[in-house]
Design a protein around this motif. Sequence first.
Motif, PDB file in Angstrom:
ATOM      1  N   THR A   8       6.253-101.543 -11.669  1.00 32.90           N
ATOM      2  CA  THR A   8       6.991-102.711 -11.183  1.00 32.90           C
ATOM      3  C   THR A   8       7.290-102.670  -9.692  1.00 32.90           C
ATOM      4  N   HIS A   9       7.366-101.485  -9.127  1.00 34.41           N
ATOM      5  CA  HIS A   9       7.735-101.373  -7.720  1.00 34.41           C
ATOM      6  C   HIS A   9       7.429 -99.965  -7.226  1.00 34.41           C
ATOM      7  N   ALA A  10       7.445 -99.804  -5.910  1.00 31.00           N
ATOM      8  CA  ALA A  10       7.237 -98.485  -5.300  1.00 31.00           C
ATOM      9  C   ALA A  10       8.550 -97.714  -5.345  1.00 31.00           C
ATOM     10  N   ASN A  11       8.569 -96.611  -6.071  1.00 30.05           N
ATOM     11  CA  ASN A  11       9.781 -95.829  -6.268  1.00 30.05           C
ATOM     12  C   ASN A  11       9.963 -94.856  -5.109  1.00 30.05           C
ATOM     13  N   VAL A  12      10.346 -95.375  -3.946  1.00 35.82           N
ATOM     14  CA  VAL A  12      10.519 -94.557  -2.749  1.00 35.82           C
ATOM     15  C   VAL A  12      11.801 -94.946  -2.026  1.00 35.82           C
ATOM     16  N   LEU A  13      12.295 -94.004  -1.262  1.00 36.51           N
ATOM     17  CA  LEU A  13      13.385 -94.234  -0.312  1.00 36.51           C
ATOM     18  C   LEU A  13      12.784 -94.138   1.084  1.00 36.51           C
ATOM     19  N   ARG A  14      12.982 -95.159   1.895  1.00 42.88           N
ATOM     20  CA  ARG A  14      12.433 -95.143   3.255  1.00 42.88           C
ATOM     21  C   ARG A  14      13.513 -94.735   4.251  1.00 42.88           C
TER      22      ARG A  14
ATOM     23  N   MET B 159      15.243 -87.654  -3.538  1.00 36.81           N
ATOM     24  CA  MET B 159      14.575 -88.660  -2.710  1.00 36.81           C
ATOM     25  C   MET B 159      15.094 -88.618  -1.277  1.00 36.81           C
ATOM     26  N   PHE B 160      16.399 -88.407  -1.124  1.00 39.70           N
ATOM     27  CA  PHE B 160      17.013 -88.289   0.203  1.00 39.70           C
ATOM     28  C   PHE B 160      16.391 -87.123   0.960  1.00 39.70           C
ATOM     29  N   VAL B 161      16.333 -85.959   0.312  1.00 38.85           N
ATOM     30  CA  VAL B 161      15.751 -84.780   0.952  1.00 38.85           C
ATOM     31  C   VAL B 161      14.282 -85.019   1.283  1.00 38.85           C
ATOM     32  N   ALA B 162      13.529 -85.554   0.317  1.00 39.68           N
ATOM     33  CA  ALA B 162      12.097 -85.760   0.510  1.00 39.68           C
ATOM     34  C   ALA B 162      11.811 -86.695   1.678  1.00 39.68           C
ATOM     35  N   ALA B 163      12.617 -87.761   1.818  1.00 41.06           N
ATOM     36  CA  ALA B 163      12.402 -88.697   2.919  1.00 41.06           C
ATOM     37  C   ALA B 163      12.601 -88.017   4.271  1.00 41.06           C
ATOM     38  N   LEU B 164      13.613 -87.157   4.367  1.00 45.74           N
ATOM     39  CA  LEU B 164      13.862 -86.458   5.629  1.00 45.74           C
ATOM     40  C   LEU B 164      12.780 -85.421   5.917  1.00 45.74           C
ATOM     41  N   LEU B 165      12.280 -84.751   4.880  1.00 45.79           N
ATOM     42  CA  LEU B 165      11.175 -83.811   5.061  1.00 45.79           C
ATOM     43  C   LEU B 165       9.921 -84.551   5.512  1.00 45.79           C
ATOM     44  N   HIS B 166       9.653 -85.691   4.897  1.00 54.79           N
ATOM     45  CA  HIS B 166       8.486 -86.490   5.282  1.00 54.79           C
ATOM     46  C   HIS B 166       8.609 -86.971   6.722  1.00 54.79           C
TER      47      HIS B 166
ATOM     48  N   ALA C  30      10.511 -91.821  13.989  1.00 56.07           N
ATOM     49  CA  ALA C  30       9.884 -91.219  12.811  1.00 56.07           C
ATOM     50  C   ALA C  30      10.253 -92.037  11.581  1.00 56.07           C
ATOM     51  N   VAL C  31       9.343 -92.055  10.612  1.00 57.25           N
ATOM     52  CA  VAL C  31       9.574 -92.738   9.341  1.00 57.25           C
ATOM     53  C   VAL C  31       9.160 -91.800   8.219  1.00 57.25           C
ATOM     54  N   GLY C  32       9.992 -91.705   7.183  1.00 55.68           N
ATOM     55  CA  GLY C  32       9.667 -90.858   6.042  1.00 55.68           C
ATOM     56  C   GLY C  32       9.867 -91.608   4.738  1.00 55.68           C
ATOM     57  N   TYR C  33       9.037 -91.298   3.747  1.00 58.54           N
ATOM     58  CA  TYR C  33       9.138 -91.897   2.420  1.00 58.54           C
ATOM     59  C   TYR C  33       9.372 -90.788   1.403  1.00 58.54           C
ATOM     60  N   GLY C  34      10.516 -90.850   0.736  1.00 59.87           N
ATOM     61  CA  GLY C  34      10.853 -89.871  -0.284  1.00 59.87           C
ATOM     62  C   GLY C  34      10.633 -90.449  -1.660  1.00 59.87           C
ATOM     63  N   ALA C  35       9.828 -89.761  -2.464  1.00 57.08           N
ATOM     64  CA  ALA C  35       9.439 -90.294  -3.775  1.00 57.08           C
ATOM     65  C   ALA C  35      10.383 -89.835  -4.868  1.00 57.08           C
ATOM     66  N   GLY C  36      10.642 -90.753  -5.808  1.00 59.97           N
ATOM     67  CA  GLY C  36      11.294 -90.379  -7.050  1.00 59.97           C
ATOM     68  C   GLY C  36      10.284 -89.767  -7.999  1.00 59.97           C
ATOM     69  N   GLY C  37      10.751 -89.213  -9.094  1.00 55.66           N
ATOM     70  CA  GLY C  37       9.864 -88.508 -10.014  1.00 55.66           C
ATOM     71  C   GLY C  37       8.954 -89.408 -10.809  1.00 55.66           C
TER      72      GLY C  37
END
Length: 440
Positions: A275-281, A15-22, A263-270
């Motif tokens: 119940t909630h949005a499974n993302v790291l902003r 999720m950390f990597v994905a947020a930075l890529l986004h 810039a803003v990125g959202y990294g998704a969990g699998g």
Amino acid sequence: MILFLDCFAGIAGDMFVAALLHAGAPLEAVLNDVRALGVPGWTAHVEAVHRGAYAATRFVVQPDGLPVAPQDGHDHGHSHGHGHGHDHGHDHGHGHGHGHGHDHGHAGNDVPDSFPDQPQRDWATIRALILAATLPPRVRDRALCTFSRLAVAEGRVHGVPVDEVQFHEVGAVDSIVDIIAACSALELLGIDTIVSTPLPMGQGTVRTQHGLLSIPVPATVEVLRGFPVLPSRFSGELVTPTGAALIAALATPGSMPAMTIRAVGYGAGGRNPSTHANVLRACIGEPAEPSMGSEVAELSAQVDDLPGEAVPPLLQALFDAGALDAFAQPIVMKKGRPGLLIQAIAPPEHREAVGLALLRHAGTFGYRWSIKPREVLARSWESVTTRFGTLRIKLGAHEGAILHAAPEYEDCREAAARAGVSVPEVYRAALAAWSERGER
């Protein structure tokens, strides 16, 4: 640049990597740093997914040769191979088959051992790989700090010396890729400061190769010693050991700092729970410029008996004591004697420490000081990719407008030495790359 991590749904390495890529980190440049370690048998890609109301990016690491299947975005409530560091899922009342692998995104199909042909790697082996790899210095240092934090935690949990820890979290290929990729993305985005919200701890149990464990698992608890955590109403493992290690090693806890968001990125969990949005902003920006005005202490002394070889260590001592700048200027003193005017500027709170360094290292019996106003541009850094490697550009801005851009000298000097060219040639290449990116 500042990175603020809003971990309202927790954090995992992917999720950390994905947020930075986004948020804009270039995928191929990130993966090139990972490949520098020479660890075989993996491939990685990104997927565009939705988590709740958010369009997000998912970062997927899998063995070579495994077909890439699109992730359908629905949580099927099946067990998943978590790897203690890559996939970020949630307990839905079923057993979690940890197995120290991870979910590859095939809906309803779990992979109990993602990389079955990989050797067991301990911390000593991972450290040797990082030190031998050609990585930017800050990528190397951040990766070593993160792995070390995880290794020390595992050593405490298992009661063995750190270098002898045989544990899946550090040795797992997906954890290696996640940590190196995260540190690479931070560097490529020019991140100097990382601030994170306190981490929400999930609840329940998780099934691992060590049996059924309470959430948070022991490694996560050990990694987060000294870092604030929060209870969460959500079930499942919200924070993995790899995600915890990245935060504990590289970030400071806090709320969003004063910053201008770029810039803003959202990294998704699998998983995609209802119940909630499974993302790291991830919010990236420049330090806010509350005012161009500030105050500094200016210190000065004249000396006529300081040998030339003593000047460099004197200036270094002033910087070490907290000086913002320091210099020596040739002057002619009384009775026609040649001498030096030593001057330093420092934050007012560091005036005494800088003054003491001046007394100790300049051979002077006293110094003058005063508080003076000054005006400065808001400063930030960006990284550009050139034929000489990745280089940092120092930017000076006022009210959002960039007035000056200058390549970081040390980056240019090191790149010039590696390539066997002059520093000005590297300097020009860095400015050209920055200008071209701005035009795009």
